[in-house]
Design a protein around this motif. Sequence first.
Motif, PDB file in Angstrom:
ATOM      1  N   TRP A  45       0.799  -1.218   0.000  1.00 50.61           N
ATOM      2  CA  TRP A  45       0.000   0.000   0.000  1.00 50.61           C
ATOM      3  C   TRP A  45       0.835   1.274   0.000  1.00 50.61           C
ATOM      4  CZ3 TRP A  45      -5.094   0.074  -0.937  1.00 50.61           C
ATOM      5  CH2 TRP A  45      -5.790  -1.140  -0.815  1.00 50.61           C
ATOM      6  N   GLY A  46       2.133   1.141   0.112  1.00 49.95           N
ATOM      7  CA  GLY A  46       2.978   2.329   0.124  1.00 49.95           C
ATOM      8  C   GLY A  46       2.739   3.193   1.345  1.00 49.95           C
ATOM      9  N   ALA A  47       2.466   2.555   2.471  1.00 51.15           N
ATOM     10  CA  ALA A  47       2.189   3.276   3.716  1.00 51.15           C
ATOM     11  C   ALA A  47       2.830   2.511   4.877  1.00 51.15           C
ATOM     12  CB  ALA A  47       0.688   3.410   3.943  1.00 51.15           C
ATOM     13  N   ASP A  48       3.023   3.176   5.995  1.00 49.99           N
ATOM     14  CA  ASP A  48       3.562   2.523   7.187  1.00 49.99           C
ATOM     15  C   ASP A  48       2.381   1.988   7.996  1.00 49.99           C
ATOM     16  OD1 ASP A  48       5.469   1.661   9.043  1.00 49.99           O
ATOM     17  OD2 ASP A  48       5.220   3.476  10.253  1.00 49.99           O
ATOM     18  N   VAL A  49       2.088   0.698   7.838  1.00 49.31           N
ATOM     19  CA  VAL A  49       0.924   0.072   8.465  1.00 49.31           C
ATOM     20  C   VAL A  49       1.383  -0.696   9.704  1.00 49.31           C
ATOM     21  CG1 VAL A  49      -0.982  -1.550   8.183  1.00 49.31           C
ATOM     22  CG2 VAL A  49      -0.256  -0.120   6.252  1.00 49.31           C
ATOM     23  N   LEU A  50       0.770  -0.390  10.841  1.00 49.87           N
ATOM     24  CA  LEU A  50       1.109  -1.030  12.110  1.00 49.87           C
ATOM     25  C   LEU A  50      -0.117  -1.742  12.669  1.00 49.87           C
ATOM     26  CD1 LEU A  50       3.054   1.965  13.711  1.00 49.87           C
ATOM     27  CD2 LEU A  50       4.040   0.015  12.497  1.00 49.87           C
ATOM     28  N   LEU A  51       0.115  -2.854  13.356  1.00 50.19           N
ATOM     29  CA  LEU A  51      -0.968  -3.631  13.961  1.00 50.19           C
ATOM     30  C   LEU A  51      -0.795  -3.640  15.469  1.00 50.19           C
ATOM     31  CD1 LEU A  51      -0.940  -6.737  11.561  1.00 50.19           C
ATOM     32  CD2 LEU A  51      -2.350  -4.674  11.374  1.00 50.19           C
ATOM     33  N   LYS A  52      -1.832  -3.216  16.199  1.00 50.90           N
ATOM     34  CA  LYS A  52      -1.836  -3.289  17.657  1.00 50.90           C
ATOM     35  C   LYS A  52      -2.448  -4.624  18.033  1.00 50.90           C
ATOM     36  CE  LYS A  52      -1.447  -1.848  21.941  1.00 50.90           C
ATOM     37  NZ  LYS A  52      -0.167  -2.107  22.607  1.00 50.90           N
ATOM     38  N   ARG A  53      -1.649  -5.525  18.596  1.00 55.00           N
ATOM     39  CA  ARG A  53      -1.974  -6.941  18.683  1.00 55.00           C
ATOM     40  C   ARG A  53      -2.733  -7.315  19.962  1.00 55.00           C
ATOM     41  NH1 ARG A  53       1.070 -10.368  15.777  1.00 55.00           N
ATOM     42  NH2 ARG A  53      -0.490 -11.856  16.530  1.00 55.00           N
ATOM     43  N   GLU A  54      -3.979  -6.883  20.058  1.00 48.20           N
ATOM     44  CA  GLU A  54      -4.788  -7.262  21.217  1.00 48.20           C
ATOM     45  C   GLU A  54      -5.235  -8.720  21.178  1.00 48.20           C
ATOM     46  OE1 GLU A  54      -5.804  -5.560  24.240  1.00 48.20           O
ATOM     47  OE2 GLU A  54      -3.928  -4.722  23.509  1.00 48.20           O
ATOM     48  N   ASP A  55      -5.014  -9.378  20.052  1.00 50.39           N
ATOM     49  CA  ASP A  55      -5.269 -10.813  19.984  1.00 50.39           C
ATOM     50  C   ASP A  55      -4.264 -11.606  20.817  1.00 50.39           C
ATOM     51  OD1 ASP A  55      -3.427  -9.832  17.944  1.00 50.39           O
ATOM     52  OD2 ASP A  55      -3.303 -11.905  17.247  1.00 50.39           O
ATOM     53  N   GLN A  56      -3.243 -10.948  21.346  1.00 50.77           N
ATOM     54  CA  GLN A  56      -2.220 -11.608  22.159  1.00 50.77           C
ATOM     55  C   GLN A  56      -2.568 -11.646  23.651  1.00 50.77           C
ATOM     56  OE1 GLN A  56       1.312  -9.322  21.169  1.00 50.77           O
ATOM     57  NE2 GLN A  56       1.770 -10.606  19.395  1.00 50.77           N
ATOM     58  N   GLN A 303      -9.513   0.427   3.143  1.00 51.17           N
ATOM     59  CA  GLN A 303     -10.483   1.248   2.419  1.00 51.17           C
ATOM     60  C   GLN A 303     -10.076   2.720   2.458  1.00 51.17           C
ATOM     61  OE1 GLN A 303     -14.851   2.647   3.574  1.00 51.17           O
ATOM     62  NE2 GLN A 303     -14.869   0.475   3.051  1.00 51.17           N
ATOM     63  N   TYR A 304      -9.582   3.151   3.607  1.00 49.98           N
ATOM     64  CA  TYR A 304      -9.158   4.553   3.781  1.00 49.98           C
ATOM     65  C   TYR A 304      -8.000   4.886   2.839  1.00 49.98           C
ATOM     66  CZ  TYR A 304      -7.654   8.798   6.294  1.00 49.98           C
ATOM     67  OH  TYR A 304      -7.298  10.083   6.633  1.00 49.98           O
ATOM     68  N   VAL A 305      -6.992   3.999   2.769  1.00 54.03           N
ATOM     69  CA  VAL A 305      -5.833   4.241   1.910  1.00 54.03           C
ATOM     70  C   VAL A 305      -6.247   4.220   0.441  1.00 54.03           C
ATOM     71  CG1 VAL A 305      -3.573   3.376   1.200  1.00 54.03           C
ATOM     72  CG2 VAL A 305      -4.208   3.335   3.605  1.00 54.03           C
ATOM     73  N   ALA A 306      -7.145   3.304   0.084  1.00 59.79           N
ATOM     74  CA  ALA A 306      -7.613   3.238  -1.301  1.00 59.79           C
ATOM     75  C   ALA A 306      -8.313   4.532  -1.714  1.00 59.79           C
ATOM     76  CB  ALA A 306      -8.556   2.058  -1.475  1.00 59.79           C
ATOM     77  N   THR A 307      -8.958   5.185  -0.756  1.00 66.38           N
ATOM     78  CA  THR A 307      -9.686   6.429  -1.046  1.00 66.38           C
ATOM     79  C   THR A 307      -8.792   7.658  -0.980  1.00 66.38           C
ATOM     80  OG1 THR A 307     -11.714   5.463  -0.125  1.00 66.38           O
ATOM     81  CG2 THR A 307     -11.642   7.873  -0.350  1.00 66.38           C
ATOM     82  N   HIS A 308      -7.907   7.707   0.033  1.00 69.45           N
ATOM     83  CA  HIS A 308      -7.128   8.916   0.294  1.00 69.45           C
ATOM     84  C   HIS A 308      -5.695   8.860  -0.216  1.00 69.45           C
ATOM     85  CE1 HIS A 308     -10.425   9.158   3.270  1.00 69.45           C
ATOM     86  NE2 HIS A 308     -10.320  10.456   3.103  1.00 69.45           N
ATOM     87  N   GLY A 309      -5.205   7.685  -0.576  1.00 67.19           N
ATOM     88  CA  GLY A 309      -3.834   7.578  -1.059  1.00 67.19           C
ATOM     89  C   GLY A 309      -2.826   7.613   0.075  1.00 67.19           C
ATOM     90  N   ALA A 310      -1.574   7.900  -0.254  1.00 65.48           N
ATOM     91  CA  ALA A 310      -0.477   7.913   0.722  1.00 65.48           C
ATOM     92  C   ALA A 310      -0.734   8.954   1.808  1.00 65.48           C
ATOM     93  CB  ALA A 310       0.840   8.195   0.020  1.00 65.48           C
ATOM     94  N   CYS A 311      -0.334   8.609   3.035  1.00 67.94           N
ATOM     95  CA  CYS A 311      -0.580   9.489   4.184  1.00 67.94           C
ATOM     96  C   CYS A 311       0.740   9.894   4.830  1.00 67.94           C
ATOM     97  CB  CYS A 311      -1.448   8.773   5.223  1.00 67.94           C
ATOM     98  SG  CYS A 311      -3.032   8.183   4.582  1.00 67.94           S
ATOM     99  N   GLU A 312       0.764  11.077   5.394  1.00 68.80           N
ATOM    100  CA  GLU A 312       1.907  11.528   6.187  1.00 68.80           C
ATOM    101  C   GLU A 312       1.786  10.920   7.575  1.00 68.80           C
ATOM    102  OE1 GLU A 312       4.472  13.587   5.486  1.00 68.80           O
ATOM    103  OE2 GLU A 312       3.930  13.980   3.389  1.00 68.80           O
ATOM    104  N   GLY A 313       2.649  10.004   7.918  1.00 68.16           N
ATOM    105  CA  GLY A 313       2.586   9.361   9.225  1.00 68.16           C
ATOM    106  C   GLY A 313       2.043   7.952   9.146  1.00 68.16           C
ATOM    107  N   SER A 314       2.194   7.234  10.236  1.00 72.21           N
ATOM    108  CA  SER A 314       1.806   5.819  10.284  1.00 72.21           C
ATOM    109  C   SER A 314       0.299   5.650  10.396  1.00 72.21           C
ATOM    110  CB  SER A 314       2.478   5.141  11.480  1.00 72.21           C
ATOM    111  OG  SER A 314       3.885   5.236  11.383  1.00 72.21           O
ATOM    112  N   LEU A 315      -0.152   4.472  10.011  1.00 74.93           N
ATOM    113  CA  LEU A 315      -1.546   4.070  10.150  1.00 74.93           C
ATOM    114  C   LEU A 315      -1.584   2.836  11.037  1.00 74.93           C
ATOM    115  CD1 LEU A 315      -2.555   4.321   6.382  1.00 74.93           C
ATOM    116  CD2 LEU A 315      -3.018   6.023   8.144  1.00 74.93           C
TER     117      LEU A 315
END
Length: 519
Positions: A45-56, A303-315
């Motif tokens: 996606w050309g973005a810094d995507v992070l996952l907060k792992r509450e499944d742990q 869906q957000y990235v597909a609509t808004h494109g690259a973002c400044e900062g992590s998601l």
Amino acid sequence: MNAQLADKESTPTAASVLRRAEVARVYEVAEHTALERASLLSARWGADVLLKREDQQPVFSFKLRGAYNRMAQLDAAERARGVIAASAGNHAQGVALAASRLKIQATIVMPVTAPQVKVDAVRRFGGAYTEVVLHGDSYSDAQTKAQRLREERDATFVHPFDDLDVIAGQATIALELLDQHRGPLHAVFVPIGGGGLAAGMAAVIKARRPDVRVVGVQASDADSMARALEAGQRVSLDEVGLFADGTAVKQVGALTFSLCEQYLDGVLRVDTDAICAAIRDIYQDTRSVPEPSGALALAGLKQYVATHGACEGSLVAVVSGANMNFDRLRFVAERAEVGEQREAVFAVTIPEQRGSFRRFCAALGQHSITEFNYRIGDAQAAHIFVGVQTAKRGEREALADAFRANDFGVLDLTDDELAKLHLRHMIGGRSPLARDERLYRFDFPERPGALARFLDRMHPDWNISLFHYRNHGADYGRILVGIQVPANELALLQDFLAALGYPYVDESDNPAYRLLLCA
């Protein structure tokens, strides 16, 4: 409890939720969970995507935080009287583990339709301190029973979301996240059911870093918060979809609505296919399998990235839980390709003559066929159900244009739930005997007697002309039924459907049904 926090705010604020979260007693039982970079998703996606792992978490869900924090605030007299809770799964497990650790007797009411794996987990986590009561077909039924037991026993009801101590417990996720990520942060995506997680995280993030966007994500067929925010007041849905069962809530809480209305930057709706694709994405990056509600946030992020494109900062997407029924994986795998728009599904009509199939294959070009269903049923035309592998968005429309250029009739079924869930397995089912047929898609509770109840209530002169059922490992079975009913008895049919009480969709005018099954 600290005296300065003992007030019960009629209109809670970001500052008041932050104060509660900062002293919440969650780490006596909960874990600090990882904030992990999703490398494959980030590259795609050309973005810094992070996952907060509450499944742990020990119960594989964030729900432990709020349940424990609420129960830890009880005084000696309240602890002696015990607690009552209602839940279909994750909240129940959190309450059970909290009861065991705090040595508080808990009665947890779960619907009869709750998966056995979750019922067993509640009993295991709670041990001698937990009684499980199975009652009703839905969470609403279980909640009604729980409220009656609360009044009879004078026990404390531990609400799954609409309680400030519960909200504050969930809000500790935001405190962790902001401590783990001090750099540029564009947006945090949070799943929403009743709203406790979104309310708590939005309030804390806005109190600490108001520049960061907080976006809620809901299943499109369980969008009570989105509708409430659009209406400016809480609304109650007649029915909710059951795939993302952990967030299938008909009405959000009063407190959670107030906080989300103040601090949430918006709510995105995602469909079942998008959720399935997000489950696969999380598996590919982490080798863990979230439950459908646990993948909601990532589906919204995409869906957000597909609509808004690259973002400044992590998601950041909160992976909220991993209490997945193993048997449901079959359905997830089947739908993930469509959710990622890597498969397009069509009904194509070609002349029943030599050379037509060759022309059809030529129209496909280099695309691979993922599914092909055909049965001869007409001397003039052949109706084909076909799945086609696609590599990028936009190919679906190009394929449809290629079919039309060959004078083939084409119906795009990629977004048609009836076709993807049932008709793909039933091609060639036309019958001249199916006169006066009406077609309905039902959700039946997976419990003994559900089908018998349906048949017992049906008018004795009506005939079932079509029946299709496929178990997807969920709490509810999906069933397609054709009923032959004379035109002068359609009012009786509507009375029967209303009295039955099962969620249903009238598919009698569905174009795919008309093309492939209707006589």
